[in-house]
Design a protein around this motif. Structure first.
Motif, mmCIF file in Angstrom:
data_model
loop_
_atom_site.group_PDB
_atom_site.id
_atom_site.type_symbol
_atom_site.label_atom_id
_atom_site.label_comp_id
_atom_site.label_asym_id
_atom_site.label_seq_id
_atom_site.Cartn_x
_atom_site.Cartn_y
_atom_site.Cartn_z
ATOM 1 N N GLY A 170 -13.037 -15.845 68.540
ATOM 2 C CA GLY A 170 -14.120 -14.872 68.512
ATOM 3 C C GLY A 170 -15.030 -15.012 67.301
ATOM 4 O O GLY A 170 -16.063 -14.349 67.224
ATOM 5 N N HIS A 171 -14.635 -15.894 66.368
ATOM 6 C CA HIS A 171 -15.485 -16.102 65.189
ATOM 7 C C HIS A 171 -16.697 -16.949 65.576
ATOM 8 O O HIS A 171 -16.576 -18.009 66.169
ATOM 9 C CB HIS A 171 -14.696 -16.811 64.089
ATOM 10 N N SER A 172 -17.880 -16.471 65.231
ATOM 11 C CA SER A 172 -19.117 -17.181 65.559
ATOM 12 C C SER A 172 -19.568 -18.011 64.362
ATOM 13 O O SER A 172 -19.795 -17.475 63.268
ATOM 14 C CB SER A 172 -20.218 -16.186 65.948
ATOM 15 N N TRP A 173 -19.704 -19.330 64.574
ATOM 16 C CA TRP A 173 -20.134 -20.230 63.515
ATOM 17 C C TRP A 173 -21.652 -20.330 63.432
ATOM 18 O O TRP A 173 -22.187 -20.880 62.459
ATOM 19 C CB TRP A 173 -19.566 -21.626 63.767
ATOM 20 N N LEU A 174 -22.349 -19.828 64.434
ATOM 21 C CA LEU A 174 -23.791 -20.021 64.488
ATOM 22 C C LEU A 174 -24.596 -18.786 64.108
ATOM 23 O O LEU A 174 -25.802 -18.890 63.892
ATOM 24 C CB LEU A 174 -24.197 -20.474 65.898
ATOM 25 N N ILE A 175 -23.957 -17.630 64.031
ATOM 26 C CA ILE A 175 -24.682 -16.418 63.651
ATOM 27 C C ILE A 175 -25.058 -16.468 62.176
ATOM 28 O O ILE A 175 -26.190 -16.154 61.788
ATOM 29 C CB ILE A 175 -23.852 -15.165 63.962
ATOM 30 N N ASN A 176 -24.110 -16.885 61.346
ATOM 31 C CA ASN A 176 -24.385 -16.983 59.916
ATOM 32 C C ASN A 176 -25.210 -18.233 59.627
ATOM 33 O O ASN A 176 -24.837 -19.327 60.047
ATOM 34 C CB ASN A 176 -23.066 -17.030 59.138
ATOM 35 N N PRO A 177 -26.340 -18.116 58.928
ATOM 36 C CA PRO A 177 -27.192 -19.301 58.687
ATOM 37 C C PRO A 177 -26.476 -20.418 57.937
ATOM 38 O O PRO A 177 -26.702 -21.598 58.222
ATOM 39 C CB PRO A 177 -28.357 -18.731 57.866
ATOM 40 N N LEU A 178 -25.612 -20.072 56.974
ATOM 41 C CA LEU A 178 -24.931 -21.104 56.200
ATOM 42 C C LEU A 178 -23.997 -21.931 57.076
ATOM 43 O O LEU A 178 -24.020 -23.175 57.036
ATOM 44 C CB LEU A 178 -24.154 -20.468 55.045
ATOM 45 N N SER A 179 -23.186 -21.268 57.887
ATOM 46 C CA SER A 179 -22.290 -22.002 58.781
ATOM 47 C C SER A 179 -23.071 -22.688 59.898
ATOM 48 O O SER A 179 -22.650 -23.729 60.410
ATOM 49 C CB SER A 179 -21.228 -21.062 59.367
ATOM 50 N N PHE A 180 -24.210 -22.128 60.289
ATOM 51 C CA PHE A 180 -25.062 -22.773 61.288
ATOM 52 C C PHE A 180 -25.505 -24.145 60.796
ATOM 53 O O PHE A 180 -25.390 -25.156 61.515
ATOM 54 C CB PHE A 180 -26.286 -21.887 61.571
ATOM 55 N N ILE A 265 -29.814 -17.745 65.148
ATOM 56 C CA ILE A 265 -30.979 -16.870 65.025
ATOM 57 C C ILE A 265 -32.132 -17.709 64.491
ATOM 58 O O ILE A 265 -32.086 -18.200 63.362
ATOM 59 C CB ILE A 265 -30.679 -15.688 64.077
ATOM 60 N N SER A 266 -33.172 -17.890 65.295
ATOM 61 C CA SER A 266 -34.231 -18.834 64.956
ATOM 62 C C SER A 266 -34.961 -18.444 63.674
ATOM 63 O O SER A 266 -35.326 -19.312 62.872
ATOM 64 C CB SER A 266 -35.228 -18.943 66.116
ATOM 65 N N GLU A 267 -35.192 -17.144 63.452
ATOM 66 C CA GLU A 267 -35.932 -16.733 62.257
ATOM 67 C C GLU A 267 -35.198 -17.105 60.970
ATOM 68 O O GLU A 267 -35.816 -17.319 59.923
ATOM 69 C CB GLU A 267 -36.194 -15.221 62.274
ATOM 70 N N GLN A 268 -33.876 -17.183 61.031
ATOM 71 C CA GLN A 268 -33.075 -17.477 59.840
ATOM 72 C C GLN A 268 -32.647 -18.941 59.766
ATOM 73 O O GLN A 268 -32.113 -19.356 58.740
ATOM 74 C CB GLN A 268 -31.827 -16.589 59.817
ATOM 75 N N THR A 269 -32.880 -19.701 60.819
ATOM 76 C CA THR A 269 -32.385 -21.087 60.849
ATOM 77 C C THR A 269 -33.483 -22.099 61.168
ATOM 78 O O THR A 269 -33.173 -23.268 61.407
ATOM 79 C CB THR A 269 -31.264 -21.219 61.899
ATOM 80 N N ASN A 270 -34.727 -21.678 61.170
ATOM 81 C CA ASN A 270 -35.807 -22.620 61.461
ATOM 82 C C ASN A 270 -35.931 -23.662 60.359
ATOM 83 O O ASN A 270 -35.881 -23.349 59.171
ATOM 84 C CB ASN A 270 -37.144 -21.880 61.585
ATOM 85 N N THR A 271 -36.102 -24.919 60.761
ATOM 86 C CA THR A 271 -36.556 -25.961 59.855
ATOM 87 C C THR A 271 -38.021 -26.242 60.202
ATOM 88 O O THR A 271 -38.579 -25.630 61.109
ATOM 89 C CB THR A 271 -35.705 -27.228 59.991
ATOM 90 N N ILE A 272 -38.631 -27.175 59.505
ATOM 91 C CA ILE A 272 -40.071 -27.370 59.675
ATOM 92 C C ILE A 272 -40.418 -27.801 61.103
ATOM 93 O O ILE A 272 -41.450 -27.432 61.646
ATOM 94 C CB ILE A 272 -40.587 -28.398 58.639
ATOM 95 N N GLY A 273 -39.512 -28.577 61.739
ATOM 96 C CA GLY A 273 -39.768 -29.022 63.111
ATOM 97 C C GLY A 273 -39.750 -27.880 64.105
ATOM 98 O O GLY A 273 -40.669 -27.726 64.919
#
Length: 317
Positions: A170-180, A265-273
């Motif tokens: 149940g632990h989500s690795w993609l919600i947190n930006p650092l683990s994403f 979460i795109s707002e917290q994980t967007n890169t320039i591309g």
């Protein structure tokens, strides 16, 4: 008796004083390169020119229906360069790029050094494994990694639960930006390492064995032999690989976009591309998106300048 001396007009010419005629360069190379240059001009030059033009226009979704675009000058660039979100995304992209390039180069060089010591059988197995990782499509890779780090059924959560005794299911690795970005970095590095390893292996295998043996007899350590002998031999290769890795990892898109679709979460994980995609395709602001893309092109050209300058210096020597 007087004798008349006939002056020879060619007598004053000396063979040593005649300036050598410059050799005329043959136009044949340009004729041979012409088809390639035309293709590059059509496939690369036109989109780039169109991108620059759009960056000076207020180009929205209405323009896709044939409505003329309004010229706004440098307004798009002003809006982008004064937008805190742009600088946040650009900084995040550079930090992520440094992380990926460092570990890609480190692992690639270590694998290349390992391949120099492996026998023929293990070297073949290693090469096959690297080729499989390199040949896998990026989207397929992210589907696999999305399944490995899945919240409910992921292999990683299951293994951690078995090892630690704690409930990781149940632990989500993609919600947190650092683990994403940790998951995205693993996937990107995993696919980029084979190219670095093969290229470095090809370069390191050209280092004369006699020089390495002489250095070993002199009592140098393996690290000293690598730093003082191998690195100078492959310095130009290292430069090319580092610059290419910087460019590839700075404009990464597919891996980030695919993981955002899985749960990031795109707002917290967007890169320039992905940021260019969000501004252009999702929001419909093609003018500002084009301005960001032009800024990215300028950054890429600035990064490539060092390599181009070094290459020209080597050709002049």
């Amino acid at each position: 008796m007087s004798s008349t001396t006939l002056e020879n007009p060619t007598a004053e010419r000396s063979s040593g004083s005649q300036p050598e005629r410059k050799k005329r360069k043959s136009p044949l190379p340009w004729f041979l390169l012409a088809p390639t240059l035309i293709v590059l001009g059509v496939l690369t030059g036109y989109p780039l020119i169109r991108l620059i033009i759009m960056s000076f226009q207020e180009y929205e979704r209405a323009q896709l229906m044939g409505v003329p675009a309004e010229w706004v000058g440098f307004q798009n660039y002003t809006d982008i360069l004064t937008d805190p979100d742009f600088w946040t995304v650009l900084t995040r992209s550079f930090v992520f790029m440094i992380f990926c390039v460092f570990f890609t180069m480190l692992l690639g060089i270590l694998i290349a050094l390992l391949m120099l010591r492996l026998n023929k059988g293990f070297k073949l197995l290693t090469s096959i494994g690297l080729l499989l990782a390199w040949a896998m499509p990026q989207l397929a890779t992210m589907i696999v990694f999305g399944w490995i780090f899945d919240t409910e059924y992921g292999v990683v959560n299951h293994v951690l639960t078995s090892i630690t005794g704690n409930d990781w299911m149940g632990h989500s690795w993609l919600i947190n930006p650092l683990s994403f970005f940790f998951v995205a970095g693993i996937a990107i590095i995993w696919q980029a390492v084979p190219f670095i390893a093969f290229t470095m292996y090809a370069g390191l295998s050209q280092v004369p064995g006699e020089v390495l043996e002489a250095a070993q007899l002199d009592g140098t350590s393996p690290f000293q032999r690598f730093r003082l002998i191998m690195v100078p031999f492959v310095r130009s290769i290292l430069t090319v690989l580092i610059i290419l890795s910087i460019i590839w990892d700075l404009r990464v898109f597919t891996q980030i976009f695919a993981l955002q679709g899985v749960g990031g979460i795109s707002e917290q994980t967007n890169t320039i591309g992905t940021y260019i995609y969000q501004v252009g395709m999702a929001q419909g602001h093609y003018g500002p998106a084009s301005a960001i893309a032009v800024i990215l092109v300028i950054i890429m050209m600035a990064i490539s300048y060092y390599y181009v300058r070094q290459t020209l210096k080597e050709e002049e020597l």
